[in-house]
Design an enzyme around this catalytic site. Structure first.
Site, PDB file in Angstrom:
ATOM      1  N   ARG A 104      52.179  47.278  46.722  1.00  9.02           N
ATOM      2  CA  ARG A 104      51.915  45.949  46.182  1.00  9.02           C
ATOM      3  C   ARG A 104      53.184  45.423  45.516  1.00  9.02           C
ATOM      4  NH1 ARG A 104      49.748  44.292  40.564  1.00  9.02           N
ATOM      5  NH2 ARG A 104      49.521  42.056  40.873  1.00  9.02           N
ATOM      6  N   HIS A 150      53.576  36.428  40.030  1.00  8.20           N
ATOM      7  CA  HIS A 150      53.583  37.432  38.971  1.00  8.20           C
ATOM      8  C   HIS A 150      54.471  36.903  37.844  1.00  8.20           C
ATOM      9  CE1 HIS A 150      52.791  41.928  38.157  1.00  8.20           C
ATOM     10  NE2 HIS A 150      53.375  41.469  37.062  1.00  8.20           N
ATOM     11  N   ASN A 196      48.715  37.200  39.369  1.00  7.03           N
ATOM     12  CA  ASN A 196      48.641  38.443  38.619  1.00  7.03           C
ATOM     13  C   ASN A 196      48.371  38.120  37.155  1.00  7.03           C
ATOM     14  OD1 ASN A 196      49.265  41.446  38.179  1.00  7.03           O
ATOM     15  ND2 ASN A 196      50.594  40.444  36.674  1.00  7.03           N
ATOM     16  N   GLU A 197      47.276  38.636  36.635  1.00  3.42           N
ATOM     17  CA  GLU A 197      46.985  38.562  35.203  1.00  3.42           C
ATOM     18  C   GLU A 197      47.234  37.183  34.601  1.00  3.42           C
ATOM     19  OE1 GLU A 197      49.036  41.658  33.100  1.00  3.42           O
ATOM     20  OE2 GLU A 197      47.922  43.233  34.085  1.00  3.42           O
ATOM     21  N   ASN A 337      43.692  45.224  37.130  1.00  5.47           N
ATOM     22  CA  ASN A 337      44.750  45.957  36.437  1.00  5.47           C
ATOM     23  C   ASN A 337      44.149  46.574  35.192  1.00  5.47           C
ATOM     24  OD1 ASN A 337      46.497  44.976  38.330  1.00  5.47           O
ATOM     25  ND2 ASN A 337      47.702  43.716  36.923  1.00  5.47           N
ATOM     26  N   TYR A 339      44.784  49.588  31.973  1.00 13.18           N
ATOM     27  CA  TYR A 339      45.693  50.530  31.317  1.00 13.18           C
ATOM     28  C   TYR A 339      45.051  51.379  30.228  1.00 13.18           C
ATOM     29  CZ  TYR A 339      49.573  48.403  33.774  1.00 13.18           C
ATOM     30  OH  TYR A 339      50.409  47.974  34.767  1.00 13.18           O
ATOM     31  N   GLU A 408      46.820  47.747  39.481  1.00 15.68           N
ATOM     32  CA  GLU A 408      47.784  48.399  38.585  1.00 15.68           C
ATOM     33  C   GLU A 408      47.047  49.380  37.701  1.00 15.68           C
ATOM     34  OE1 GLU A 408      50.172  45.813  36.063  1.00 15.68           O
ATOM     35  OE2 GLU A 408      50.599  44.496  37.749  1.00 15.68           O
ATOM     36  N   TRP A 458      51.064  51.683  38.694  1.00 16.92           N
ATOM     37  CA  TRP A 458      52.154  50.955  38.075  1.00 16.92           C
ATOM     38  C   TRP A 458      53.045  51.955  37.372  1.00 16.92           C
ATOM     39  CZ3 TRP A 458      53.762  46.095  38.713  1.00 16.92           C
ATOM     40  CH2 TRP A 458      54.850  45.684  37.910  1.00 16.92           C
TER      41      TRP A 458
END
Ligand code: PNW
Length: 507
Positions: A104, A150, A196-197, A337, A339, A408, A458
């Site tokens: 990606r 992004h 993205n985000e 995504n 984390y 991610e 990521w």
């Protein structure tokens, strides 16, 4: 270990908050991933490419933001980064060596349409660069997943009309850019991500002001900006631009190209600070709505969450009936995504006009003083693998079981940048992170029935970590910035193949 669908799944014991033991992949035989599961690595254009003025590329808002003193921790920028623009062969060879099935990456709008707008010239060398890159990936047997945006908006569009602050202009320019790209490489690319985000672009760029373009009400950081309104406007424009690009793809390309398109949203899990306090439990749900529901509710339901309307009133833009119709149903897949996890505590005072988080405190310890997970180099990132499983379940339940790609997931390591290269390459902490997170994902899939089809770690490379500069390394591959950008895979990069081979079903 809690079992599938255990009712309110936010409770957990102290034991799994502390670094859990490495689970062997055989400890839960149902934990598994489907046969055609796509796994690989992710990156983003501004974070890795460098060569910012090569072959006609002009500035993005990140180029100009980095030039402002004090905005980037180490005063750096993406000017050279990993020099990936000049090292596509090396990056593809690396992906191949690591066994990746997918990659990606994002396109730099500023390379393709340097001034950004629908009446501005297309820069053929910039477009050709990506077409060739995609061809080279395909030749190496690697599936490209392409992000259109992004965060690196062409600077000219920010100067011309404020980028996403101008809904009419921004949406039309984005759609033109998207169509240009679909035309050039739609026959080759089967997985498209529009944004993205958008949460990060909107909140960090137009409320807190720590990301480009740095607008905020805080006059010590920026002369311009209104944190109480602009992030909501920017988010609204990005949602509509997403919807319009999806419509163009579906109307003009999907039949010919047979691909799929969706948006990638950031979503960290959270837990109530005090599970016995109903106000914290309510705040926990509200928090998820302010971060994830802000974007996903319009896409799946056609409207913003009620909790956001209640707090923000008419500062939250409305969807006209036509817009609501346009946006509803615009995800072929959910790009996720993820984390970390935080504890959420309600605030008793009424929300501040600049609040963007649902009027809560975001904490790393609960009421009992237990940390959610060990510290990392990023202040916001504390690993808690079971939060990943819980969030996958939450998304799946709320949005009707969408097909999910984890676009991610990864970690940085406390103090990693201060170590020697030899030590950095033995990144046991990141190995532990990947093992436990991927195991948790496989439990969500094999045990809970969540429909996850892919996972992109990521990141492929250590890279320009935005406002943190180069001191925070998220790479599974070490990049020697002083030694000519040479790449050295860390232990974690090599471990991913083994982890996935253990979990992906053979038939
Ligand atoms: C994501 N936060 O950003 C981005 O998509 C990547 O470009 C980035 O490098 C990666 O995560 C690691 O940071 C985030 O403050 C940036 O919560 C900041 C936050 C979350 C995600």
């Amino acid at each position: 270990m809690e079992t599938a669908k255990a009712a309110p799944s936010w409770r957990h014991t102290k034991a799994d908050v502390v670094q859990p033991p490495i689970l062997s992949t055989t400890s839960m035989p149902e934990a598994s991933l489907p046969k055609d599961f796509l796994w690989g690595f992710a990156t983003a254009s501004y974070q890795i490419e460098g060569a910012v003025h090569a072959d006609g590329r002009l500035d993005s808002i990140w180029d100009t933001f980095c030039r402002k003193p004090g905005k980037i921790a180490d005063g750096s920028s993406g000017e050279v980064a990993c020099d990936s623009y000049n090292r596509t062969g090396e990056d593809i060879a690396l992906l191949k060596d690591l066994g990746a099935k997918a990659y990606r990456f994002s396109l730099s709008w500023s390379r393709i349409i340097p001034l950004g707008g629908r009446n501005d010239p297309v820069n053929q060398p910039g477009l050709d660069f990506y077409v060739k890159f995609v061809d080279d990936l395909l030749a190496a047997g690697i599936v490209p997943m392409v992000t259109l945006f992004h965060w690196d908006l062409p600077d000219a569009l920010d100067k011309r009309y404020g980028g996403p602050l101008n809904k009419e202009e921004f949406t039309q320019d984005f759609v033109h850019y998207a169509r240009t790209v679909f035309e050039a490489m739609g026959s080759r690319v089967k997985h498209w991500i529009t944004f993205n985000e958008p949460w990060c672009s909107a909140v960090l760029g137009y409320n807190v002001g720590v990301f480009a373009p740095g607008r905020t009400s805080d006059r010590s950081k920026s002369e311009e900006g209104d944190s109480s309104t602009e992030c909501w406007i920017a988010g609204h424009s990005m949602l509509l631009a997403h919807a319009m690009a999806v419509k163009v793809y579906r109307d003009e390309f999907k039949e010919r190209d047979g691909g799929e398109i969706g948006i990638t949203l950031n979503g960290d899990w959270c837990e109530p600070w005090d599970t016995d306090d109903p106000a914290d439990v309510e705040a926990w749900q509200r928090r998820l709505e302010f971060v994830i529901g802000w974007f996903a509710d319009p896409i799946y339901f056609g409207h913003y969450p009620a909790s956001m309307k209640r707090q923000l009133g008419d500062r939250l833009p409305n969807f006209t009936p036509d817009e609501a119709e346009l946006i509803k149903g615009t995800n072929d897949f959910y790009g996720m995504n993820h984390y970390c996890t935080n504890y959420i505590r309600h605030r008793s005072d009424p929300a501040d006009a600049n609040d963007f988080g649902g009027n809560v405190d975001v904490l790393q310890e609960n009421k009992a003083g237990e940390a959610i997970g060990p510290p990392t180099q990023a202040v916001w990132l504390r690993p808690y693998a079971q939060g990943f499983r819980k969030l996958l379940n939450w998304i799946s339940e709320r949005y009707g079981g969408p097909k999910i790609y984890v676009t991610e997931n990864g970690t940085c390591i406390l103090g990693e940048n201060d170590k020697s290269r030899e030590e950095i390459l033995e990144d046991e902490f990141r190995v532990w992170y990947f093992r436990t997170y991927i195991q948790a994902m496989a439990e969500a899939v094999g045990v809970d029935g969540v429909d996850v089809r892919g996972y992109l770690a990521w990141s492929l490379l250590d890279n320009f970590e935005w406002a943190d500069g180069y001191g925070t390394r998220f790479g599974a591959t070490y990049v020697d910035y002083e030694g000519g950008q040479k790449r050295y895979p860390k232990k974690s990069a090599k471990t991913l193949r083994e982890i996935f081979e253990g979990l992906i079903k053979k038939e």
